[in-house]
Write a protein that holds these residues in place. Structure first.
Motif, PDB file in Angstrom:
ATOM      1  N   TRP A   4       0.814  -1.211   0.000  1.00  0.00           N
ATOM      2  CA  TRP A   4       0.000   0.000   0.000  1.00  0.00           C
ATOM      3  C   TRP A   4       0.846   1.259   0.000  1.00  0.00           C
ATOM      4  CZ3 TRP A   4      -4.847  -0.184  -1.308  1.00  0.00           C
ATOM      5  CH2 TRP A   4      -5.516  -1.385  -1.169  1.00  0.00           C
ATOM      6  N   ARG A   5       2.032   1.193   0.554  1.00  0.00           N
ATOM      7  CA  ARG A   5       2.855   2.405   0.586  1.00  0.00           C
ATOM      8  C   ARG A   5       3.248   2.830  -0.829  1.00  0.00           C
ATOM      9  NH1 ARG A   5       8.209  -0.249   3.042  1.00  0.00           N
ATOM     10  NH2 ARG A   5       8.468  -1.624   1.291  1.00  0.00           N
ATOM     11  N   TRP A   6       3.439   1.862  -1.731  1.00  0.00           N
ATOM     12  CA  TRP A   6       3.777   2.205  -3.115  1.00  0.00           C
ATOM     13  C   TRP A   6       2.583   2.846  -3.821  1.00  0.00           C
ATOM     14  CZ3 TRP A   6       8.599   2.618  -3.808  1.00  0.00           C
ATOM     15  CH2 TRP A   6       9.477   1.787  -3.119  1.00  0.00           C
ATOM     16  N   LEU A   7       1.389   2.364  -3.505  1.00  0.00           N
ATOM     17  CA  LEU A   7       0.196   2.984  -4.081  1.00  0.00           C
ATOM     18  C   LEU A   7       0.020   4.420  -3.588  1.00  0.00           C
ATOM     19  CD1 LEU A   7      -2.429   0.107  -3.956  1.00  0.00           C
ATOM     20  CD2 LEU A   7      -1.376   1.128  -5.967  1.00  0.00           C
ATOM     21  N   ILE A   8       0.268   4.624  -2.308  1.00  0.00           N
ATOM     22  CA  ILE A   8       0.134   5.963  -1.744  1.00  0.00           C
ATOM     23  C   ILE A   8       1.176   6.900  -2.343  1.00  0.00           C
ATOM     24  CG2 ILE A   8       0.374   7.301   0.388  1.00  0.00           C
ATOM     25  CD1 ILE A   8      -0.865   4.809   1.817  1.00  0.00           C
ATOM     26  N   ARG A   9       2.388   6.417  -2.512  1.00  0.00           N
ATOM     27  CA  ARG A   9       3.435   7.239  -3.132  1.00  0.00           C
ATOM     28  C   ARG A   9       3.087   7.564  -4.586  1.00  0.00           C
ATOM     29  NH1 ARG A   9       9.177   6.877  -1.993  1.00  0.00           N
ATOM     30  NH2 ARG A   9       9.352   7.132   0.216  1.00  0.00           N
ATOM     31  N   ALA A  10       2.578   6.580  -5.311  1.00  0.00           N
ATOM     32  CA  ALA A  10       2.216   6.798  -6.711  1.00  0.00           C
ATOM     33  C   ALA A  10       1.070   7.798  -6.817  1.00  0.00           C
ATOM     34  CB  ALA A  10       1.834   5.473  -7.369  1.00  0.00           C
ATOM     35  N   ALA A  11       0.083   7.662  -5.958  1.00  0.00           N
ATOM     36  CA  ALA A  11      -1.033   8.618  -5.967  1.00  0.00           C
ATOM     37  C   ALA A  11      -0.536  10.014  -5.607  1.00  0.00           C
ATOM     38  CB  ALA A  11      -2.113   8.164  -4.996  1.00  0.00           C
ATOM     39  N   GLY A  12       0.385  10.099  -4.674  1.00  0.00           N
ATOM     40  CA  GLY A  12       0.965  11.391  -4.311  1.00  0.00           C
ATOM     41  C   GLY A  12       1.717  12.020  -5.467  1.00  0.00           C
ATOM     42  N   LEU A  13       2.399  11.199  -6.255  1.00  0.00           N
ATOM     43  CA  LEU A  13       3.113  11.700  -7.425  1.00  0.00           C
ATOM     44  C   LEU A  13       2.139  12.322  -8.423  1.00  0.00           C
ATOM     45  CD1 LEU A  13       5.740  11.844  -9.163  1.00  0.00           C
ATOM     46  CD2 LEU A  13       5.084   9.612 -10.063  1.00  0.00           C
ATOM     47  N   VAL A  14       1.038  11.646  -8.674  1.00  0.00           N
ATOM     48  CA  VAL A  14       0.046  12.168  -9.615  1.00  0.00           C
ATOM     49  C   VAL A  14      -0.582  13.452  -9.066  1.00  0.00           C
ATOM     50  CG1 VAL A  14      -2.131  11.680 -10.788  1.00  0.00           C
ATOM     51  CG2 VAL A  14      -0.395   9.898 -10.615  1.00  0.00           C
ATOM     52  N   TRP A  15      -0.888  13.467  -7.778  1.00  0.00           N
ATOM     53  CA  TRP A  15      -1.476  14.662  -7.169  1.00  0.00           C
ATOM     54  C   TRP A  15      -0.525  15.847  -7.254  1.00  0.00           C
ATOM     55  CZ3 TRP A  15      -6.021  16.065  -4.670  1.00  0.00           C
ATOM     56  CH2 TRP A  15      -7.000  15.089  -4.646  1.00  0.00           C
ATOM     57  N   ARG A  16       0.764  15.609  -6.997  1.00  0.00           N
ATOM     58  CA  ARG A  16       1.739  16.703  -7.088  1.00  0.00           C
ATOM     59  C   ARG A  16       1.805  17.244  -8.512  1.00  0.00           C
ATOM     60  NH1 ARG A  16       5.125  13.804  -3.099  1.00  0.00           N
ATOM     61  NH2 ARG A  16       5.649  12.467  -4.848  1.00  0.00           N
ATOM     62  N   ALA A  17       1.804  16.347  -9.489  1.00  0.00           N
ATOM     63  CA  ALA A  17       1.835  16.786 -10.881  1.00  0.00           C
ATOM     64  C   ALA A  17       0.588  17.606 -11.212  1.00  0.00           C
ATOM     65  CB  ALA A  17       1.950  15.576 -11.812  1.00  0.00           C
ATOM     66  N   GLU A  18      -0.566  17.190 -10.711  1.00  0.00           N
ATOM     67  CA  GLU A  18      -1.806  17.940 -10.937  1.00  0.00           C
ATOM     68  C   GLU A  18      -1.747  19.326 -10.292  1.00  0.00           C
ATOM     69  OE1 GLU A  18      -4.516  17.671 -12.637  1.00  0.00           O
ATOM     70  OE2 GLU A  18      -4.403  15.621 -13.349  1.00  0.00           O
ATOM     71  N   VAL A  19      -1.204  19.406  -9.089  1.00  0.00           N
ATOM     72  CA  VAL A  19      -1.118  20.696  -8.398  1.00  0.00           C
ATOM     73  C   VAL A  19      -0.196  21.642  -9.162  1.00  0.00           C
ATOM     74  CG1 VAL A  19      -0.245  21.819  -6.305  1.00  0.00           C
ATOM     75  CG2 VAL A  19      -1.725  19.819  -6.129  1.00  0.00           C
ATOM     76  N   ILE A  20       0.929  21.131  -9.620  1.00  0.00           N
ATOM     77  CA  ILE A  20       1.851  21.964 -10.398  1.00  0.00           C
ATOM     78  C   ILE A  20       1.193  22.405 -11.694  1.00  0.00           C
ATOM     79  CG2 ILE A  20       4.026  21.942 -11.678  1.00  0.00           C
ATOM     80  CD1 ILE A  20       5.107  20.102  -9.421  1.00  0.00           C
ATOM     81  N   ASP A  21       0.481  21.497 -12.354  1.00  0.00           N
ATOM     82  CA  ASP A  21      -0.240  21.819 -13.584  1.00  0.00           C
ATOM     83  C   ASP A  21      -1.232  22.948 -13.340  1.00  0.00           C
ATOM     84  OD1 ASP A  21      -1.476  21.629 -16.141  1.00  0.00           O
ATOM     85  OD2 ASP A  21      -2.965  20.249 -15.334  1.00  0.00           O
TER      86      ASP A  21
END
Length: 72
Positions: A4-21
């Protein structure tokens, strides 16, 4: 549980990219209200990191959920 930690990290990566976008698009909108071809090109290129992050997240989800789905 460590999967689950890898899923949370991956979701965080997508969220960060969305915030920057979103931040860059808002900044471009505030810098120039009228249409500008250069800003238009930049706004077209901004979502690409979000797509790359989402594509990178897909194998993580597959590696996490596939073993559990195959057990059934």
């Amino acid at each position: 549980m460590p999967d689950w930690r890898w899923l949370i990290r991956a979701a965080g990566l997508v969220w960060r990219a969305e915030v920057i976008d979103t931040a860059v698009e808002d900044l471009c909108r505030h810098v120039r209200l009228a249409f500008d071809a250069m800003i238009g090109r930049e706004k077209d290129m901004i979502p690409e990191p979000v797509l790359v992050a989402a594509i990178a997240t897909a194998p993580i989800g597959a590696f996490t959920f596939l073993p559990h789905l195959l057990e059934c």
